[in-house]
Every structure is written in C-alpha cells, then in structure tokens.
Design an enzyme around this catalytic site. Structure first.
Site, PDB file in Angstrom:
ATOM      1  N   ASP A  86       0.360  23.953  55.271  1.00 53.28           N
ATOM      2  CA  ASP A  86       1.820  23.976  55.269  1.00 53.28           C
ATOM      3  C   ASP A  86       2.381  24.571  56.563  1.00 53.28           C
ATOM      4  O   ASP A  86       3.593  24.555  56.786  1.00 53.28           O
ATOM      5  CB  ASP A  86       2.344  24.810  54.082  1.00 53.28           C
ATOM      6  CG  ASP A  86       2.767  23.929  52.912  1.00 53.28           C
ATOM      7  OD1 ASP A  86       2.926  22.712  53.113  1.00 53.28           O
ATOM      8  OD2 ASP A  86       2.946  24.473  51.802  1.00 53.28           O
ATOM      9  N   LYS A 101       1.008  15.021  45.158  1.00 58.11           N
ATOM     10  CA  LYS A 101       0.076  15.420  46.220  1.00 58.11           C
ATOM     11  C   LYS A 101      -1.361  15.097  45.801  1.00 58.11           C
ATOM     12  O   LYS A 101      -2.156  14.611  46.602  1.00 58.11           O
ATOM     13  CB  LYS A 101       0.226  16.923  46.514  1.00 58.11           C
ATOM     14  CG  LYS A 101       1.494  17.227  47.287  1.00 58.11           C
ATOM     15  CD  LYS A 101       1.804  18.714  47.370  1.00 58.11           C
ATOM     16  CE  LYS A 101       3.173  18.896  48.038  1.00 58.11           C
ATOM     17  NZ  LYS A 101       3.662  20.268  47.976  1.00 58.11           N
ATOM     18  N   GLN A 109       2.208  25.889  45.716  1.00 53.57           N
ATOM     19  CA  GLN A 109       3.495  25.229  45.532  1.00 53.57           C
ATOM     20  C   GLN A 109       4.593  26.280  45.301  1.00 53.57           C
ATOM     21  O   GLN A 109       4.478  27.102  44.405  1.00 53.57           O
ATOM     22  CB  GLN A 109       3.409  24.279  44.317  1.00 53.57           C
ATOM     23  CG  GLN A 109       4.634  23.425  44.108  1.00 53.57           C
ATOM     24  CD  GLN A 109       4.826  22.398  45.220  1.00 53.57           C
ATOM     25  OE1 GLN A 109       3.898  21.733  45.649  1.00 53.57           O
ATOM     26  NE2 GLN A 109       6.056  22.282  45.694  1.00 53.57           N
TER      27      GLN A 109
END
Ligand code: NDP
Length: 300
Positions: free
Chosen positions: A121, A54, A98
C-alpha cells in the site's frame, strides 16, 4: 471541444494482463509465485467487498492470496503477531490491512509494523521517505495508477504544470512526489489554498483527490487541460428512482468534459487502476525480494 476519455478500466485490464504474464514467467523460470496477504478486522460490509475483490483479482493473475479475517475485538498483540509472522514468511511478498480498523487499533502503528519491503500500500514512513528522496520505494496504489494513466496519455510528463488538489498521505502527497519525479512543476492545493480555482486554471494537469462530490467545475479548468478524478462519492440519484444512489467523482464531469482535453470518468477511471496497481506492487515486491529484475512499466 469534447475531452478524450481516459479509460482506466481498459488500461487496468492491460496492466493485469502484463502482471499475469510476468507471474507465469516467474513460475516457469524461477519456480516462484508472488503472494499477497490481506488482513480484515471485523465485518464492515464495504471492507468485506474490497477484500473479496482483491482476493479474486489476485487469484486471476495467478498469484497466491492469503486472507486473514480477524474478530472485531482482536487485540493489538494478536494482530501484530500475525503481521510479524507474515513479515517472516517467504511465500508472502505483499501485506495489507484493510482500513478502517476498529478504534482500539491504530492504523499508523499497524502500517509501521509491516515490513517496508512488503508494504504494497506504500504507506510506511520508510516508503514515503524513499519516494520523497527519489529512491526506490513501494508506491501507494492509487497514485501509481494515476501516474500510469498520465504517462500513457502524454508519453513524457516533463515540464507540465500539475495541480494536485488534496494532501492526504494515501493519495495527494505521494502523487505530488511522483509527478515531481517525472519533472512536472507541481502545486499541492488543499482546503486552505487561496483562490484555488485560479491555481487550478493555470495547470496543464489537474488531479482531484478531495472527497467532495463534483466540486471542480469548468471554471477551474483551462481549455485542453487533463483532468484526473480520484474521488469516489456516493450520492442520491433521484432521477433513478426514490432512494437510489450513484457514484460520482470530485469533478463535475458534465461541465468539465466539454472544456478539458482529456478526463477520467467515475466510475471507470482511476478506481480500476487501484487494484491493478496492488497486483503490480505485489509482483514488484516479489521480484525485489528475490533479487530479480523488476517488470518494466509496472512500477514508478
Ligand atoms: P482525505 O479526506 O484524506 O483528503 C482529502 C483532501 O482534500 C485533504 O487534503 C483536504 O484538505 C482536501 N480538501 C477537502 N475539502 C477541500 C476543499 N473544499 N478545497 C480544497 N481541498 C479540500 O481523502 P483521500 O485522499 O483519502 O481521498 C480523496 C478522494 O479519493 C475520496 O473521494 C476517496 O474516496 C477517493 N479515493 C479513491 C481511490 C480510488 O481507488 N479511486 C483510492 C483512495 C481514495 P485539508 O488537508 O486542508 O483538510
């Protein structure tokens, strides 16, 4: 008939290029650089790889990447203090933690702490609610990637029948909402669905988000249907040698591809779209935060 391969890897490259183009224009015209903050708790090897990928992808499109590596025993208070700081930071437009996190932390509470406007997200209940009520939301990256692939394949999705197999908050549910918004007739199937093969066989579009290797076989699919395989499963590959592994989806590609009209491969289908959509979401969040028009074709 052999299915058209929906090449998510190639499509993701075009999405990243569009994002990079918009980022360059934001810098030039508004002196703005979108920024993504990624928090990693502990040293899980798979999570470290995801975070590294990422970081690299974010820098490649010209965005700022802020990485926070916290020890495995970080307290809830310390983690929340960091999230609060990032929520207030005008340089940070997207925040993600994460997952999975260690057991003493709650994923639900972490997501709830992130500002909905920076929740790239798309997991915050505010974003789930906005999506469900047809309002402007931050949409979870994998469902957004699937939607982009389907829109590109069909043009309009209006009137198509779609079955989403899987009802997770991360993939199945938001994807079903997106398809409904694009005027598909949507069924969500799951582990308790009766005669699931027949349910899928009636659909123009079947989306597999199950987590069971190669579960969907050709008898689940009607001739010419479009099959989107979200699953990522690592299984033994004795044909490659002892102890070797390979990645497969939730769809049995070998049996389904001669029957389907179009299909995403694994790897190289939905997977590459997920990071591309994370970048698109960060750009969208930056545009919204600064009252600028949203980049066309990069959000739901
Ligand atoms: P979850 O485990 O959260 O959800 C799985 C869903 O599949 C559940 O709703 C479950 O039903 C359903 N299911 C399980 N077994 C069956 C069965 N035998 N018949 C019908 N339905 C079943 O998984 P996720 O949604 O998080 O992920 C799904 C897959 O997608 C995984 O392989 C994951 O690795 C992959 N993934 C890929 C991403 C990408 O970037 N390509 C990103 C995210 C996930 P029930 O609710 O009834 O238990």
């Amino acid at each position: 008939m052999t299915a058209k391969i929906i090449d998510g890897k190639a499509f993701a490259i075009t999405v990243r290029a569009k994002v990079a183009d918009h980022v360059a224009r934001l810098k030039e015209e508004h002196n703005l650089t979108p920024g993504l903050a990624v928090i990693l708790v502990g040293q899980d090897p798979a999570s470290q790889v995801y975070v590294r990928n990422k970081h690299k992808a974010t820098l490649e499109v010209g965005m700022n990447s802020f990485e926070y590596k916290l020890p495995i025993d970080v307290s809830e208070q310390e983690l929340y203090a960091l999230i609060d700081k990032l929520n207030e930071d005008p340089q940070v437009h997207g925040i993600l933690c994460q997952f999975p996190v260690p057991e003493h932390l709650s994923e639900t509470d972490i997501v709830a702490r992130i500002s909905p406007a920076k929740d790239v997200d798309g997991l915050h209940v505010i974003n789930a609610g906005l999506l469900a009520t047809g309002q402007r939301a931050m949409v979870s990256c994998t469902p957004l990637g699937c939607l982009m692939l389907l829109r590109d394949h069909y043009g309009s999705l209006s009137g198509k029948t779609a079955v989403v197999v899987g009802r997770s908050n991360l993939v199945g549910k938001p994807l079903a909402q997106l398809l409904l918004r694009d005027s598909c007739t949507v069924t969500i199937a799951h582990s308790r669905t009766k005669d699931i093969e027949a349910v899928c066989r009636a659909a123009d579009i079947v989306i597999a988000a199950i987590g069971r290797p190669e579960m969907i076989t050709s008898d689940w699919i009607k001739d010419g249907a479009t099959v989107i395989d979200v699953g990522i499963n690592r299984i033994a590959a004795p044909e490659k040698g002892a102890g070797k592994m390979k990645l497969v989806g939730d769809v049995d590609f070998a049996s389904v591809s001669p029957k389907a009209g179009a299909i995403t491969p694994v790897p190289g289908g939905v997977g590459p779209m997920t990071i591309a959509c994370l970048l698109a979401n960060t750009l969208t969040a930056c545009s919204r935060a600064n009252g600028l028009p949203e980049p066309v074709g990069l959000s739901a």
